[in-house]
Write a protein that holds these residues in place. Structure first.
Motif, short mmCIF file in Angstrom:
data_model
loop_
_atom_site.label_atom_id
_atom_site.label_comp_id
_atom_site.label_asym_id
_atom_site.label_seq_id
_atom_site.Cartn_x
_atom_site.Cartn_y
_atom_site.Cartn_z
N GLU A 453 0.80 -1.22 0.00
CA GLU A 453 0.00 0.00 0.00
C GLU A 453 0.83 1.27 0.00
OE1 GLU A 453 -2.75 -0.02 3.18
OE2 GLU A 453 -4.06 -1.53 2.29
N ALA A 454 1.99 1.26 0.60
CA ALA A 454 2.72 2.51 0.80
C ALA A 454 4.20 2.33 0.52
CB ALA A 454 2.53 3.02 2.23
N ILE A 455 4.84 3.44 0.13
CA ILE A 455 6.29 3.51 -0.07
C ILE A 455 6.83 4.61 0.84
CG2 ILE A 455 8.11 4.08 -1.70
CD1 ILE A 455 6.44 2.92 -3.91
N VAL A 456 7.90 4.31 1.56
CA VAL A 456 8.56 5.29 2.42
C VAL A 456 9.87 5.68 1.75
CG1 VAL A 456 9.54 5.76 4.67
CG2 VAL A 456 7.50 4.33 4.49
N PHE A 457 10.06 6.99 1.54
CA PHE A 457 11.21 7.51 0.81
C PHE A 457 11.91 8.52 1.71
CE2 PHE A 457 12.44 10.51 -2.91
CZ PHE A 457 13.74 10.05 -2.87
N ARG A 464 23.49 19.94 1.81
CA ARG A 464 22.81 20.30 3.07
C ARG A 464 22.68 19.02 3.92
NH1 ARG A 464 19.22 22.83 -0.59
NH2 ARG A 464 17.43 21.61 0.12
N PRO A 465 23.79 18.54 4.46
CA PRO A 465 23.78 17.24 5.15
C PRO A 465 22.95 17.23 6.43
CG PRO A 465 25.90 18.34 5.45
CD PRO A 465 25.15 19.15 4.44
N ASN A 466 22.60 18.40 6.96
CA ASN A 466 21.81 18.45 8.21
C ASN A 466 20.31 18.36 7.94
OD1 ASN A 466 21.84 21.01 6.98
ND2 ASN A 466 21.28 22.01 8.91
N GLU A 467 19.90 18.28 6.67
CA GLU A 467 18.48 18.24 6.33
C GLU A 467 18.11 16.85 5.79
OE1 GLU A 467 16.91 21.39 3.96
OE2 GLU A 467 18.42 22.84 4.67
N ARG A 468 16.90 16.45 6.11
CA ARG A 468 16.38 15.17 5.64
C ARG A 468 14.86 15.28 5.52
NH1 ARG A 468 17.39 9.41 6.71
NH2 ARG A 468 19.36 10.01 7.61
N ILE A 469 14.31 14.68 4.47
CA ILE A 469 12.86 14.61 4.30
C ILE A 469 12.46 13.14 4.25
CG2 ILE A 469 10.93 15.04 2.72
CD1 ILE A 469 12.24 17.62 1.93
N ILE A 470 11.44 12.78 5.00
CA ILE A 470 10.87 11.44 4.96
C ILE A 470 9.49 11.55 4.34
CG2 ILE A 470 10.11 9.45 6.31
CD1 ILE A 470 12.24 10.13 8.36
N GLU A 471 9.32 10.88 3.20
CA GLU A 471 8.05 10.94 2.47
C GLU A 471 7.34 9.59 2.57
OE1 GLU A 471 7.84 12.43 -1.71
OE2 GLU A 471 7.00 10.46 -2.15
N VAL A 472 6.04 9.62 2.84
CA VAL A 472 5.20 8.43 2.82
C VAL A 472 4.16 8.62 1.72
CG1 VAL A 472 3.60 6.97 4.10
CG2 VAL A 472 5.52 8.06 5.29
N THR A 473 4.17 7.70 0.74
CA THR A 473 3.26 7.77 -0.40
C THR A 473 2.28 6.61 -0.33
OG1 THR A 473 4.96 8.77 -1.78
CG2 THR A 473 3.09 7.78 -2.92
N ARG A 474 1.00 6.91 -0.50
CA ARG A 474 -0.01 5.86 -0.53
C ARG A 474 -0.92 6.07 -1.74
NH1 ARG A 474 -5.09 4.36 0.54
NH2 ARG A 474 -5.42 2.29 1.48
N PRO A 475 -0.60 5.42 -2.88
CA PRO A 475 -1.47 5.54 -4.06
C PRO A 475 -2.70 4.65 -3.90
CG PRO A 475 0.40 4.12 -4.56
CD PRO A 475 0.60 4.61 -3.15
N ASP A 476 -3.84 5.13 -4.36
CA ASP A 476 -5.09 4.36 -4.28
C ASP A 476 -5.92 4.68 -5.52
OD1 ASP A 476 -7.27 2.90 -3.59
OD2 ASP A 476 -7.90 4.14 -1.89
N GLY A 477 -5.71 3.89 -6.58
CA GLY A 477 -6.43 4.14 -7.82
C GLY A 477 -6.00 5.45 -8.44
N ASP A 478 -6.96 6.33 -8.69
CA ASP A 478 -6.68 7.63 -9.30
C ASP A 478 -6.53 8.74 -8.26
OD1 ASP A 478 -6.74 6.50 -11.80
OD2 ASP A 478 -8.87 6.89 -12.12
N THR A 496 4.71 18.77 5.02
CA THR A 496 4.07 19.06 3.74
C THR A 496 3.07 17.96 3.42
OG1 THR A 496 6.08 20.17 2.92
CG2 THR A 496 4.43 19.50 1.28
N ILE A 497 1.82 18.37 3.18
CA ILE A 497 0.76 17.43 2.84
C ILE A 497 0.45 17.61 1.35
CG2 ILE A 497 -1.63 16.73 3.26
CD1 ILE A 497 -1.30 17.85 6.10
N ILE A 498 0.55 16.53 0.59
CA ILE A 498 0.37 16.58 -0.86
C ILE A 498 -0.84 15.71 -1.21
CG2 ILE A 498 1.46 16.21 -3.10
CD1 ILE A 498 4.17 16.13 -1.45
N GLU A 499 -1.81 16.29 -1.88
CA GLU A 499 -3.01 15.58 -2.31
C GLU A 499 -3.10 15.68 -3.82
OE1 GLU A 499 -7.60 15.18 -0.79
OE2 GLU A 499 -6.73 17.17 -0.93
N GLU A 500 -3.20 14.52 -4.51
CA GLU A 500 -3.12 14.51 -5.97
C GLU A 500 -4.17 13.59 -6.59
OE1 GLU A 500 1.62 14.94 -6.79
OE2 GLU A 500 0.97 13.26 -5.55
N HIS A 501 -4.55 13.94 -7.82
CA HIS A 501 -5.46 13.12 -8.62
C HIS A 501 -4.80 12.82 -9.96
CE1 HIS A 501 -9.02 13.63 -6.00
NE2 HIS A 501 -8.45 14.78 -5.70
#
Length: 518
Positions: A453-457, A464-478, A496-501
């Motif tokens: 269900e999900a990918i963690v990136f 900028r070695p002191n910065e890190r972003i952890i992204e959790v993606t959950r695709p569900d159809g469209d 950051t909250i990303i909502e996409e279609h």
């Protein structure tokens, strides 16, 4: 009389195209599978030896089987044109390897424009087609039986049971479950068949399954050899793994492959997923002992007399790694260090299991499968940036275009802030199963999968070695959501909250990583 030769039953994964976002993505996946099989064939022959003359591929290995698709939809998505580029690339494998190559896939026919057939095709070492057989018995696919009068009018009776007369013997195809029907093999045998190229996709069993019994029976009945190639798992569909016995590791829908001699004796077998291997086959009509099967990467070369990966014959009943056969099948160690249930690698004082195995989750999709079937395409949405207290810092529109071609993932992201010029980012990675290697020179990244269900990136930038972003993606159809946790010096700085279609029918930009610096 022809000299003895080896036949290679190439067990390799099948990445199904059912869930590909569109026909173009499905065709890209099929061509990527051909390229992978091309490399695997050449590598397996280098390992097994230059006397490999026949290579048999598993059933529908390029596309997987149709599930809920209509006949026209599956024809567009997965059926090959007999004069198309995919068949030409398969012919290249036979030419480059200098072997007879037996393949099984779905194909169209100009005389039956609304249908497709499941076809077995044999290519000669020169790349020419030596036979084309359309499967005659199937519950799920159109067969020549369904249009028999017209089929015979176009192709004649000889097309129903073709046999190729080659310098290594008379070769005939058997497709999947047709191994269960004695009449099919017998019709080929009365036309002179000496070797049956059996393309299959079946679940492995430690017991004699109906198909395994049938393979031996067809060999005995017809004084012929059976070279049976099975898939090493079918990936990329919504179907769950088949039921398995308690404490067995996940088999991911693979079976095993084997070669049976004219007396019904098994001359080479492998259970479970693994690389290609070859079994010795004497010349049809020859006499005497069979050539000793080769062992490829630790595969048991004969069920009665196994070989070490080095090729050394082991004592009767022994297995590499100190596992007698029955104990190994139950996953129990007998002497020596304990080893991982699936990989056989040392695991310390107890068996090592993956998180998925501890939770009882059995996976059928890799990161490559998820990206190809659920993430690839064009997406439009909004980025909402918050501080740790929830206060909104920024909000802007976006467009993301991702494309998976084989193992190559390319992505273009466009940020669309009001009153500003669009800002583009390009990303490139090689994704082989669950292994992800990023090629952007200014960033690093680590990717992992949570179930299907999900990918963690987790990613960041070298400058900028002191910065890190952890992204959790959950695709569900469209529809999909992504969440970024932005850390600076180990503390949460932004969210950051990303909502996409998904944009229906939109085609991702195709760009060359060699031309665009990433």
């Amino acid at each position: 009389m022809t000299e003895r030769f080896r036949a290679l039953a190439l067990q390799t994964p099948c990445h199904a195209v059912n869930d590909c976002v569109d026909t173009a993505a499905a065709r890209d996946a099929i061509r990527a599978a051909i390229d992978r099989i091309h490399a695997e064939t050449l590598a397996s022959i280098r390992t097994a030896g230059p006397d490999v003359r026949l290579v048999v591929l598993p059933e529908y290995v390029l596309s997987g089987p149709p599930l809920s698709e209509s006949i026209p939809d599956w024809a567009r998505r997965a059926a090959l044109a007999p004069d198309g580029v995919e068949y030409e690339r398969l012919a290249d494998i036979a030419r480059d390897a200098g072997v007879y190559l037996a393949v099984n896939n779905y194909e169209t026919d100009e005389h039956f424009p609304d249908l497709y057939f499941q076809a077995c095709v044999l290519f000669g070492p020169d790349g020419t087609v030596r036979y084309r057989y359309r499967r005659l018995n199937s519950m799920w696919t159109v067969t020549p039986h369904d249009v028999l009068d017209r089929y015979l009018e176009v192709y004649g009776e000889d097309s129903l049971f073709p046999v190729a007369d080659t310098e290594i013997g008379r070769i005939a195809p058997i497709a999947s479950e047709e191994i269960l029907y004695p009449e099919i093999a017998r019709c080929f045998a009365v036309r002179g068949a000496e070797i049956f190229a059996h393309s299959s996709s079946e679940v492995a069993s430690a017991l004699l399954s109906p198909k395994n019994i049938a393979k031996r029976a067809r060999a005995i009945e017809n004084s012929a050899y059976v070279v049976s190639a099975n898939t090493a798992g079918v990936f990329g569909t919504a179907l769950p793994p088949r039921l398995r016995r308690r404490r067995q590791p996940d088999r991911r829908l693979p079976g095993h492959r084997a070669g049976a001699g004219h007396a019904g004796a098994v001359h080479g077998r492998q259970r479970g997923a693994g690389p290609g291997r070859a079994a010795g086959v004497p010349a049809p009509g020859g006499h005497g002992q069979h050539a000793r099967p080769a062992a490829v990467r630790g595969v048991r070369a004969d069920v009665r007399r196994p070989h070490h990966p080095s090729g050394q014959l082991l004592r009767r009943g022994a297995r590499p790694g100190g596992f007698p056969p029955r104990a190994a099948e139950r996953g129990r160690p007998v002497g020596g260090r304990r080893r991982h249930l699936r990989t056989g690698r040392p695991g310390g004082g107890r068996f090592t299991r993956t998180n998925d195995e501890r939770k009882g989750v059995h996976m059928t999709m890799t990161i490559n499968d998820i990206l190809r079937t659920k993430v690839a395409g064009v997406w439009e949405g909004t980025y909402t940036v918050l501080d740790p207290s929830g206060k909104q810092l920024d909000r802007f529109a976006s467009r993301q275009e991702g494309r998976m071609e084989g193992t190559q993932w390319t992505e273009r992201v466009v940020y669309l802030r009001e009153g500003q010029e669009p800002y583009e980012h390009f990303y490139h990675a090689t994704v082989d199963g669950d292994q992800v290697d990023f090629h952007n020179s200014n960033m690093w990244g680590v990717t992992s999968r949570v179930g299907e269900e999900a990918i963690v990136f987790s990613f960041g930038w070298h400058e900028r070695p002191n910065e890190r972003i952890i992204e959790v993606t959950r695709p569900d159809g469209d529809y999909r959501t992504r969440v970024w946790q932005h850390f600076i010096d180990g503390r949460l700085a932004k969210l950051t909250i990303i909502e996409e279609h998904r944009v229906p029918g939109a085609e991702p930009l195709r760009w060359d990583p060699a031309e665009i610096k990433v």
